[in-house]
Design a protein around this motif. Structure first.
Motif, PDB file in Angstrom:
ATOM      1  N   UNK A 111      45.058 -51.563  -2.378  1.00  0.00           N
ATOM      2  CA  UNK A 111      45.465 -50.099  -2.305  1.00  0.00           C
ATOM      3  C   UNK A 111      45.237 -49.707  -0.670  1.00  0.00           C
ATOM      4  N   UNK A 112      44.231 -49.789  -0.339  1.00  0.00           N
ATOM      5  CA  UNK A 112      43.888 -49.554   1.234  1.00  0.00           C
ATOM      6  C   UNK A 112      45.092 -50.107   1.929  1.00  0.00           C
ATOM      7  N   UNK A 113      45.407 -51.295   1.961  1.00  0.00           N
ATOM      8  CA  UNK A 113      46.494 -51.872   2.867  1.00  0.00           C
ATOM      9  C   UNK A 113      47.833 -51.478   2.610  1.00  0.00           C
ATOM     10  N   UNK A 114      48.229 -51.041   1.217  1.00  0.00           N
ATOM     11  CA  UNK A 114      49.574 -50.394   0.765  1.00  0.00           C
ATOM     12  C   UNK A 114      49.667 -48.953   1.260  1.00  0.00           C
ATOM     13  N   UNK A 115      48.522 -48.417   1.738  1.00  0.00           N
ATOM     14  CA  UNK A 115      48.432 -46.958   2.232  1.00  0.00           C
ATOM     15  C   UNK A 115      48.816 -46.861   3.487  1.00  0.00           C
ATOM     16  N   UNK A 116      48.838 -47.958   4.242  1.00  0.00           N
ATOM     17  CA  UNK A 116      49.213 -48.002   5.735  1.00  0.00           C
ATOM     18  C   UNK A 116      50.636 -48.652   6.062  1.00  0.00           C
ATOM     19  N   UNK A 117      51.008 -48.442   7.167  1.00  0.00           N
ATOM     20  CA  UNK A 117      52.271 -48.686   7.451  1.00  0.00           C
ATOM     21  C   UNK A 117      52.382 -50.100   7.433  1.00  0.00           C
ATOM     22  N   UNK A 118      53.832 -50.824   7.559  1.00  0.00           N
ATOM     23  CA  UNK A 118      53.747 -52.191   7.640  1.00  0.00           C
ATOM     24  C   UNK A 118      53.125 -52.747   8.925  1.00  0.00           C
ATOM     25  N   UNK A 119      53.383 -51.997   9.890  1.00  0.00           N
ATOM     26  CA  UNK A 119      52.893 -52.469  11.217  1.00  0.00           C
ATOM     27  C   UNK A 119      51.604 -52.751  11.205  1.00  0.00           C
TER      28      UNK A 119
ATOM     29  N   UNK B  16      49.693 -54.031   8.560  1.00  0.00           N
ATOM     30  CA  UNK B  16      49.515 -55.315   8.041  1.00  0.00           C
ATOM     31  C   UNK B  16      49.963 -56.313   8.828  1.00  0.00           C
ATOM     32  N   UNK B  17      50.942 -56.119   9.701  1.00  0.00           N
ATOM     33  CA  UNK B  17      51.428 -57.273  10.726  1.00  0.00           C
ATOM     34  C   UNK B  17      50.208 -57.632  11.927  1.00  0.00           C
ATOM     35  N   UNK B  18      49.402 -56.722  12.124  1.00  0.00           N
ATOM     36  CA  UNK B  18      48.716 -56.838  13.202  1.00  0.00           C
ATOM     37  C   UNK B  18      47.241 -57.226  12.968  1.00  0.00           C
ATOM     38  N   UNK B  19      46.972 -57.168  11.583  1.00  0.00           N
ATOM     39  CA  UNK B  19      45.360 -57.548  11.109  1.00  0.00           C
ATOM     40  C   UNK B  19      45.343 -58.683  10.231  1.00  0.00           C
ATOM     41  N   UNK B  20      44.476 -59.551  10.608  1.00  0.00           N
ATOM     42  CA  UNK B  20      44.357 -60.729   9.447  1.00  0.00           C
ATOM     43  C   UNK B  20      43.552 -60.230   8.140  1.00  0.00           C
ATOM     44  N   UNK B  21      43.516 -60.935   7.118  1.00  0.00           N
ATOM     45  CA  UNK B  21      42.812 -60.543   5.940  1.00  0.00           C
ATOM     46  C   UNK B  21      41.353 -60.348   6.019  1.00  0.00           C
ATOM     47  N   UNK B  22      40.783 -60.920   7.096  1.00  0.00           N
ATOM     48  CA  UNK B  22      39.404 -60.671   7.077  1.00  0.00           C
ATOM     49  C   UNK B  22      39.015 -59.201   7.758  1.00  0.00           C
ATOM     50  N   UNK B  23      39.877 -58.843   8.864  1.00  0.00           N
ATOM     51  CA  UNK B  23      39.758 -57.636   9.518  1.00  0.00           C
ATOM     52  C   UNK B  23      40.017 -56.500   8.370  1.00  0.00           C
ATOM     53  N   UNK B  24      41.308 -56.786   7.597  1.00  0.00           N
ATOM     54  CA  UNK B  24      41.793 -55.644   6.509  1.00  0.00           C
ATOM     55  C   UNK B  24      40.641 -55.408   5.731  1.00  0.00           C
ATOM     56  N   UNK B  25      39.985 -56.394   5.149  1.00  0.00           N
ATOM     57  CA  UNK B  25      38.796 -56.187   4.265  1.00  0.00           C
ATOM     58  C   UNK B  25      37.861 -55.415   4.745  1.00  0.00           C
TER      59      UNK B  25
END
Length: 166
Positions: free
Chosen positions: A12-20, A22-31
């Motif tokens: 839900x957090x990731x989906x609330x941000x622009x696609x750019x 998701x392209x710039x950060x890896x899964x660990x950073x996103x978590x």
């Protein structure tokens, strides 16, 4: 140790941000960014560091209620804490409560040339959070930085604002 958010919360957090984003950060950073957003709750701001071995400096994620002047307050907090911004990526999302929330990522280093290569630790990150919250609440007034004899590093600076990028 910090708690890891549930996968659906991260999604839900990731989906609330622009696609750019998701392209710039890896899964660990996103978590880690999602964890910070969750931990912020109703606080004005929170800052945490995360692993980013491909860029110089210490990677910090700052999550705050978005408002006019926020970026200048963030800059003032870094100056007051003796940090120099090497690189930054700024994002805005609509938080679950409907308000706009800044998810800003900075790569920083100490301003002091003798400490330039030292990482920013957890105590410094907590100090940045306290300083920024104090600035946002009006308890701390920004002061101009003291003059320094150290010349700025010779680097190329690029600032981009991408509005409405998916």
């Amino acid at each position: 140790m910090a708690s890891v958010p549930a996968p659906e919360s991260v999604r839900a957090f990731t989906d609330s941000l622009p696609a750019s984003y998701r392209e710039r950060f890896d899964a660990d950073a996103i978590v880690e960014h999602a964890r910070l957003a969750h931990e912020r709750g109703a606080a004005p701001a929170i800052v945490g560091h995360f692993s980013s071995p491909t860029r110089p400096g210490t990677a910090l994620c700052l999550v705050a209620a978005d408002r006019p002047g926020l970026l200048s307050m963030i800059s003032a907090a870094f100056v007051l804490c003796g940090l120099d911004v090497i690189d930054a990526e700024i994002f805005t999302r609509r938080a679950p409560r409907g308000a706009h929330e800044a998810v800003d990522v900075f790569w920083v280093r100490p301003v002091d040339p003798a400490r330039r290569n030292e990482p920013v630790d957890g105590a410094a990150t907590a100090a940045i959070t306290r300083t920024l919250v104090g600035l946002l609440q009006g308890r701390i007034q920004p002061e101009p930085p003291a003059a320094t004899s150290a010349p700025p590093a010779a680097t190329e600076t690029v600032v981009r604002f991408l509005d409405g990028q998916g």
